[in-house]
Design an enzyme around this catalytic site. Structure first.
Site, short mmCIF file in Angstrom:
data_model
loop_
_atom_site.label_atom_id
_atom_site.label_comp_id
_atom_site.label_asym_id
_atom_site.label_seq_id
_atom_site.Cartn_x
_atom_site.Cartn_y
_atom_site.Cartn_z
N LYS A 161 45.51 13.12 -57.08
CA LYS A 161 46.51 13.71 -57.96
C LYS A 161 46.46 15.23 -57.84
O LYS A 161 45.42 15.81 -57.52
CB LYS A 161 46.21 13.32 -59.41
CG LYS A 161 46.55 11.88 -59.76
CD LYS A 161 46.33 11.64 -61.25
CE LYS A 161 46.56 10.19 -61.61
NZ LYS A 161 47.98 9.78 -61.51
N ASP A 200 46.37 5.64 -55.84
CA ASP A 200 46.62 6.09 -57.22
C ASP A 200 47.30 5.00 -58.05
O ASP A 200 47.40 5.11 -59.27
CB ASP A 200 47.47 7.36 -57.19
CG ASP A 200 47.45 8.10 -58.52
OD1 ASP A 200 46.60 7.76 -59.38
OD2 ASP A 200 48.26 9.02 -58.69
N ARG A 258 47.07 -1.38 -61.66
CA ARG A 258 47.58 -2.74 -61.43
C ARG A 258 46.57 -3.57 -60.65
O ARG A 258 46.56 -4.79 -60.75
CB ARG A 258 48.95 -2.66 -60.74
CG ARG A 258 48.90 -1.96 -59.41
CD ARG A 258 50.28 -1.53 -58.94
NE ARG A 258 50.74 -0.32 -59.62
CZ ARG A 258 51.92 0.24 -59.39
NH1 ARG A 258 52.76 -0.30 -58.53
NH2 ARG A 258 52.28 1.34 -60.02
N1 BES Z 1 47.24 6.51 -64.63
C1 BES Z 1 48.42 6.68 -63.89
C2 BES Z 1 49.68 6.61 -64.74
C3 BES Z 1 49.85 7.68 -65.79
C4 BES Z 1 50.63 8.78 -65.56
C5 BES Z 1 49.26 7.54 -67.04
C6 BES Z 1 50.80 9.74 -66.54
C7 BES Z 1 49.43 8.50 -68.01
C8 BES Z 1 50.21 9.59 -67.77
C9 BES Z 1 48.54 5.60 -62.81
O1 BES Z 1 47.35 5.09 -62.31
C10 BES Z 1 49.25 6.22 -61.66
O2 BES Z 1 48.72 7.12 -61.09
N2 BES Z 1 50.45 5.74 -61.38
C11 BES Z 1 51.24 6.26 -60.34
C12 BES Z 1 51.85 5.09 -59.60
C13 BES Z 1 52.43 5.46 -58.27
C14 BES Z 1 51.35 5.88 -57.31
C15 BES Z 1 53.17 4.25 -57.73
C16 BES Z 1 52.31 7.13 -60.97
O3 BES Z 1 52.76 6.84 -62.08
O4 BES Z 1 52.69 8.12 -60.35
ZN ZN Z 2 45.74 5.18 -63.63
ZN ZN Z 3 46.53 6.24 -60.72
#
Ligand code: BES
Ligand code: ZN
Ligand code: ZN
Length: 496
Positions: A276, A346, A350
């Site tokens: 990230k 990331d 899931r």
């Molecule tokens: N933990 C994040 C989602 C998240 C984002 C939670 C903002 C709280 C606040 C999750 O694991 C993630 O990184 N999701 C990605 C998915 C993508 C890679 C398909 C996302 O939301 O960008």
């Molecule tokens: Zn996450």
């Molecule tokens: Zn994530």
């Protein structure tokens, strides 16, 4: 828990306190039950200062001085015609903040407003206690400067008059909910450096001591024996091994339903090799908020002796980078037998949930299953910071959850599971890929989860990426961790 809450069979002016709270409908004059001296002071002050009783506002009125100084907080309920639980909670939260500023030690309060078609006495009482106690909440574990700490009252006395028993029951229920929400908030606010997967498992063990809830912690060997290849892969990049916590609440009598609650517990989500950026990583200690909500809800439901069997499954891992971390392109073998191509490290939540859902379904054999997760940024983009997303393969279950959220005062909005979008996570090398398209990201994440529950068990997924953690201060959700999901799950658990 501070403050203590006591219910008495007296009126507000008959309670000994150093500060009392009265509520006012917008544009009206009548303040219920203030002692005469404060009533006179309030009458004069309200007019002079132009306080009208707008929703969520409060002001302090004083009478006497020196040792005989007494304060009253007058809190605004907004217009009588639109009075609802939200208005009651906002007023209580505003009053609570004034009580802290005035450093009141013993506060006397009454349930806000009056009964109307929409709001009963128990509901007004619940709103009062939740507004006050959740409004008081601050995460102060690392604040050493005493001047910066909040000065909460030691005791709140609810003047219930003749309806003491009704009020007392509502207070008990609200306090159980608050305890659950505060457990969730504390766990989520605790930084990842102080809360590893095993640390979180131990904190949960401690929180449930003496509760009657059984706590079983699976370690990495247990998880390997269970062939949870997806959950283990996510955890491999960290020196801190993963855990799976299994909580069980069993009711006294026979249970009509068996509910499984499954929580995403990523104690820190750096994103893995699909790292990230700085601004997206900053708050990722909150990525275990789903697990925290499940723990908080079960704590509250066990205190309320909910008459249903409830299982909690918390998948706890840390998603980091290292020489052992899982990589884009890896193919994982999930517990269900399905293989998953990692297209993005990331999208780890899931993967954790795929194994946790499969384990929950096959070991507890629940009559319905609800998972809670900070799953996608896309859901927060779609619904904004205060609203959770709901997905379900069962309309009756979805309806119950929406109704529970409405009663509990949480924003929850159902989103679709378009089967056409299953195409998005097709993989050429495995049964499915862990990401789909950017567009509709919250939906494809939910569709991915759906493939790990059988079509027969009613299942719902709550995406709380938005409401779990708030950047801006909110009257009773606070700043930082909110405990999102706890009120809805408690209401839902009691409705079964
Ligand atoms: N933990 C994040 C989602 C998240 C984002 C939670 C903002 C709280 C606040 C999750 O694991 C993630 O990184 N999701 C990605 C998915 C993508 C890679 C398909 C996302 O939301 O960008
Ligand atoms: Zn996450
Ligand atoms: Zn994530």
């Amino acid at each position: 828990m501070k403050p203590r809450v006591e219910v008495v069979r007296r009126g507000l002016s008959d309670v000994r306190s150093d500060g009392c709270v009265a509520f006012l409908f917008e544009g009206e004059k009548k303040l219920a039950g203030l002692p005469p001296d404060l009533q006179r002071a309030a009458d004069a002050d309200l007019a002079r200062r132009g306080f009208r009783g707008e929703r969520g506002t409060a002001m302090t009125v004083t009478a006497g001085d020196g040792a005989s100084r007494r304060v009253a907080i007058v809190a605004g309920l907004g217009p009588r015609a639109s009075f609802d639980a939200e208005a009651a909670r906002l007023a209580a939260a505003a009053a609570g903040r004034r009580l802290q500023v005035e450093r009141v030690k013993i506060a006397a309060v009454v349930p806000p407003g009056e009964e109307n078609g929409r709001l009963t006495l128990p509901q007004r009482t619940t709103a009062l206690v939740e507004g006050l106690l959740l409004g008081f909440y601050r995460f102060e574990r690392f604040i050493t400067d005493d001047a910066r700490r909040a000065h909460r009252p030691d005791l709140i006395i609810v003047a219930a008059g003749r309806r003491e028993q009704t009020v007392a029951r509502a207070v008990d229920r609200a306090q159980a909910l608050v305890a659950g929400a505060i457990l969730a908030r504390d766990l989520v606010n605790t930084p990842a450096g102080h809360l590893t997967p095993d640390g979180l498992a131990q904190e949960i063990r401690r929180a449930f001591r003496g509760s009657g809830v059984r706590v079983n912690v699976l370690d990495e060997q247990d998880l390997a024996r269970e062939r949870m290849g997806a959950l283990l892969a996510v955890g491999r990049g960290s020196d801190q091994p993963p855990r799976l916590v299994h909580l069980v609440h069993r009711p006294k009598g026979r249970s009509r339903a068996r509910l499984a609650l499954v929580g995403k517990g990523v104690t820190f989500d750096a994103g893995g090799y699909d790292l990230k950026s700085q601004d997206h990583m900053a708050d990722m200690k909150d990525d275990m908020a789903g697990a925290a909500a499940v723990a908080g809800a079960i704590l509250a439901l066990s205190r309320l002796a909910a008459p249903v069997e409830i299982h909690g499954f918390l998948g706890l891992v840390e998603n980091l980078v290292s020489g052992r971390a899982y990589k884009p392109g890896d193919v994982l073998q999930t517990r269900s037998g399905k293989t998953v191509e990692v297209k993005n490290t990331d999208a780890e939540g899931r993967l954790v949930l795929a194994d946790a859902l499969d384990y929950a379904r096959t070991t507890a054999r629940p009559t319905s299953i609800v998972d809670v997760a900070t799953l996608t940024g896309a859901c927060a983009v779609a619904l904004g910071p205060e609203c959770g997303g709901l997905f379900s393969n069962n309309d009756a279950l979805a309806g119950r959850l929406l109704e529970a959220a409405r009663k509990a005062g949480e924003k929850l909005w159902r989103l679709p599971l378009f089967r056409e979008y299953r195409e998005h996570f097709r993989s050429t090398v495995a049964d499915l890929a862990n990401v789909g398209k950017r567009e509709g990201g919250a939906i494809s994440a939910a569709l991915f989860l759906e493939t790990f529950v059988d079509g027969k068990t009613p299942w719902a997924h709550l995406d709380i990426a938005g409401p779990a953690f708030l950047e801006d201060e909110h009257a009773f959700w606070g700043r930082g961790a909110t405990g999102a999901g706890v009120p809805t799950l408690v209401e839902f658990g009691l409705s079964l």
